[in-house]
Write an enzyme that holds these catalytic residues in place. Structure first.
Site, PDB file in Angstrom:
ATOM      1  N   HIS A  38     -15.092  -4.281   0.543  1.00  0.00           N
ATOM      2  CA  HIS A  38     -15.152  -3.556  -0.726  1.00  0.00           C
ATOM      3  C   HIS A  38     -16.566  -3.156  -1.145  1.00  0.00           C
ATOM      4  CE1 HIS A  38     -14.448  -3.113  -5.191  1.00  0.00           C
ATOM      5  NE2 HIS A  38     -13.422  -2.443  -4.709  1.00  0.00           N
ATOM      6  N   ASN A  53       0.831  -1.211   0.000  1.00  0.00           N
ATOM      7  CA  ASN A  53       0.000   0.000   0.000  1.00  0.00           C
ATOM      8  C   ASN A  53       0.863   1.256   0.000  1.00  0.00           C
ATOM      9  OD1 ASN A  53      -2.331  -1.521   0.102  1.00  0.00           O
ATOM     10  ND2 ASN A  53      -2.692  -1.214   2.286  1.00  0.00           N
ATOM     11  N   HIS A  55     -16.549   3.239 -14.274  1.00  0.00           N
ATOM     12  CA  HIS A  55     -16.265   2.417 -13.104  1.00  0.00           C
ATOM     13  C   HIS A  55     -17.469   1.560 -12.717  1.00  0.00           C
ATOM     14  CE1 HIS A  55     -15.223   1.880  -8.684  1.00  0.00           C
ATOM     15  NE2 HIS A  55     -14.095   1.553  -9.273  1.00  0.00           N
TER      16      HIS A  55
END
Length: 682
Positions: free
Chosen positions: A578, A45, A417
């Site tokens: 998510h 990350n 998206h």
């Protein structure tokens, strides 16, 4: 004068999320190898943060009187110190107890030196390319590759060499078993131990690990499809040669040699970071430890689905009622089957879908190719600008195009998206079948991303999806004249912001009128100020707002006169949270939405996102039960307080770990449904 609402800094908030990942690495209740994986995730990350965000911060202005770049660097430095402490003081001693001696910041143990020397000669030496750094030497360190700076003295003269560490060709960690004990050694330590073999005439040798991280931004202008892919491919080849954003070096490298390297490698604009001895600690996930007892217990994906008994085709089942898949708890095979049935069903004439991040060997794409080859009209919107997945997306787009699939790329300034698939059939009263999701149509990431996928035959809603596909095929940005009357779908650039604002306003009005109200939202990131201000307004009206935000959260909770009725939580566990879910109380007649959109500026204003309502009451209750488990998590959830700290919740004797609870809940739901179907059939 109206006081400006308090907001967290976007990037410091994200670093707070990465700190939460680090906390999981330090949690001794987590299995040992999983803790090591969390260290790997933290490091990965951070690498991406330096590639994507640090270049922007270097150019940014002050935020609330703070230099954002310096503030981020300070936070990162503190976290890196904690990283080293967790690894050296906690994880390595635990590995020792399990029979693994991890050679970390120490000389190679005497008993394995013969093996190390042999390994160097037989496996490593041929990959090494020492470069003598003379005044006219041009040397370009590749992005995130590991190198040794080697300083030798010979005949009273000093020479500097760059030596590559070939971790892109060889395993980063080598395991040697001697007398029942397993030693794990870094590849760079094997090279350092044998460095005199490369410089046999040196009087003395010093070596230091370094790494350079480079800007990942691509700059591609709009053009026709063929030219666009060519431009992207050319830019991708240049990505690893972007400007340096971070120069990471090992302690002990003195100021003179450090400055010489900075000058020689053109690193003057990079952030100079004195790290530990080792870099690229994301490689920790590849430690050669394969002991199931040191990992999470297996949770096999639930094979059955509520409402689908496999005695009929999936299309027949969806035609009767909506279905929902909760990945990774439930098998993703249902989603693969949707595309496979579309490919072979003779009544299917057209297939439309969006692809944002494609699996490396995508079964979904193979089904689309098969459909096109048998004459079906297949249209796929491929997002080329899915960061770090561009190359794979281009590869699959070209293969699909060769098979006869119509490929549509979004315009450069607008990402698509949305996560949608639409099937159009003949010879039926229900010509549309569709799939709408919170996450990518990707069977690989579905193994560890928690997402929700709706399969539906709701004709009015899917007719709107067809209109959206038609608009996107025109390859232009939405304008005010491009009005599509969406009554069901919430589509960014069209009605998403307006609809969410109206839903919040209704809760505000109910609270002011003494009626029951409430808002529960789960998403990955919340940044957009209009919606945050609306939630502040709701709080001031007395609406209880429950927010589960995994990473970025600019909303500051618990501030009197602004957000005292807002509570924010964050969950980090074995799966990456998510899903995006939005629940509005509506006087007890809850309205529930899912979708692809976070509340970020990019999602609201620069992307095509789709959120959608859940109409089926059973699925609505199922989804609300899942969110309730997450909200009541006392094991893996933390509170985000007004100071942006991750505050652990007080654990109860029988506290809730939501991911485990969801797995058990869905197992029970399927079990009960199967029993009901069996009883009904008999």
């Amino acid at each position: 004068m109206i006081k400006e609402p308090l907001l967290f800094n976007r990037d410091i908030s994200w670093l707070s999320f990465n700190e939460r990942v680090l906390l999981e690495a330090g949690n001794t209740e987590v299995p040992l190898f999983e803790r090591i994986k969390f260290l790997s995730i933290y490091s990965s990350n951070l690498d991406e943060f330096y590639r994507v965000r640090m270049p922007a911060l270097q150019k940014s202005d002050y935020d609330n009187g703070h230099n954002c770049y310096e503030q981020a660097a300070t936070v990162i430095n503190k976290q890196q110190q904690e990283f080293g402490k967790i690894l050296s003081k906690s994880i390595i001693p635990e590995l020792e107890k399990q029979g693994y001696h991890f050679c970390y910041k120490e000389d190679i143990p005497t008993e394995i030196i013969p093996y190390i020397t042999s390994y160097f000669y037989s496996q490593v030496a041929g990959f090494l390319h020492p470069v003598h750094m003379l005044d006219n030497t041009v040397f370009f360190p590749e992005n995130n590759r590991l190198y040794l700076v080697v300083i030798i003295r010979k005949d009273l003269e000093e020479h500097t060499y760059m030596v590559n560490i070939p971790s892109n060709h060889l395993n980063r960690f080598i395991k040697i078993t001697q007398s029942g004990k397993s030693y794990i050694v870094f590849l760079e330590d094997i090279i350092r131990h044998n460095i005199k073999i490369l410089f046999p005439d040196a009087d003395s040798i010093c070596s230091y690990n370094i790494k350079v991280t480079r800007d990942a931004e691509l700059d591609v202008l709009d053009s026709d499809d063929e030219d666009l892919t060519d431009r992207f491919e050319k830019q991708l080849k240049k990505r690893d040669y972007g400007s340096a954003t971070r120069f990471l070096y090992e302690p002990g490298l003195d100021a003179k040699h450090l400055q010489n390297i900075i000058n020689a490698l053109s690193l003057k604009k990079a952030s100079l970071v004195q790290g530990g001895r080792y870099h690229n600690m994301k490689d920790l996930a590849s430690l050669p430890i394969r002991d199931p007892a040191l990992s999470y217990p297996d949770w096999p994906a639930i094979q059955d689905l509520n409402g689908f008994d496999h005695s009929e085709t999936l299309f027949e089942a969806v035609s009767k009622r909506d279905l929902m898949v909760h990945a990774p708890y439930q098998t993703y095979d249902t989603i693969l089957r949707f595309f496979n049935e579309a490919a072979i069903n003779n009544d299917v004439e057209e297939i439309y879908t969006t692809l944002y991040r494609v699996a490396s060997d995508s079964k979904i794409v193979h089904a689309l190719i098969s459909a096109a080859r048998v004459g079906k009209k297949v249209t796929v919107l491929v997002e080329l600008k899915a960061r770090f997945d561009e190359e794979n997306n281009i590869l699959w787009a070209k293969r699909m195009k060769l098979a006869g699939v119509k490929i549509v790329y979004s315009v450069n300034s607008l990402k698509v998206h949305a996560k949608l698939a639409l099937v159009k059939r003949k010879n039926t009263d229900l010509p549309y079948l569709g799939l709408m999701a919170t996450g990518n149509l990707n069977e690989s990431t579905a193994r560890f991303y928690t997402d929700h996928i709706l399969l539906t035959a709701n004709q009015p809603m899917l007719a709107e999806a067809e209109k959206l596909f038609g608009f996107l095929s025109k390859k232009k940005k939405p304008e005010k004249t491009d009005a599509i009357n969406f009554q069901h779908l919430l589509v960014a650039q069209f009605n998403l912001l307006t609809k969410f604002t109206e839903l919040i306003d209704r809760e505000i009005e109910n609270a002011r009128n003494g009626l029951s109200s409430g808002i529960t939202i789960k998403l990955n990131n919340i940044e957009e100020e209009v919606l945050i201000s609306k939630l502040y307004e709701a709080s001031n009206a007395g609406v209880k707002v429950n927010l589960i935000a995994r990473s970025i959260c600019r909303l500051v909770p618990g501030i009197p006169g602004q957000s005292e009725n807002i509570t924010v939580k964050r969950i980090v566990d074995r799966y990456l949270e998510h899903g995006r879910v939005f629940i509005f109380h509506n006087e007890g007649n809850h309205e529930v939405f899912m979708g692809s959109s976070d509340w970020m500026n990019r999602n609201i204003y620069r992307r095509i996102e789709v959120c959608f309502p859940i109409y089926d009451n059973d699925l609505k209750n199922e989804l609300m039960s899942i969110i309730s488990l997450q909200w009541n998590d006392t094991q893996k959830a933390v509170l985000i307080d007004k100071d942006l700290k991750n505050v652990p919740l007080v654990k109860k004797a029988k506290g809730i770990r939501s991911q485990e609870g969801i797995y058990q809940y869905l197992s029970e739901v399927v079990k009960n449904t199967t029993q009901e179907l069996t009883q009904a059939s008999t």
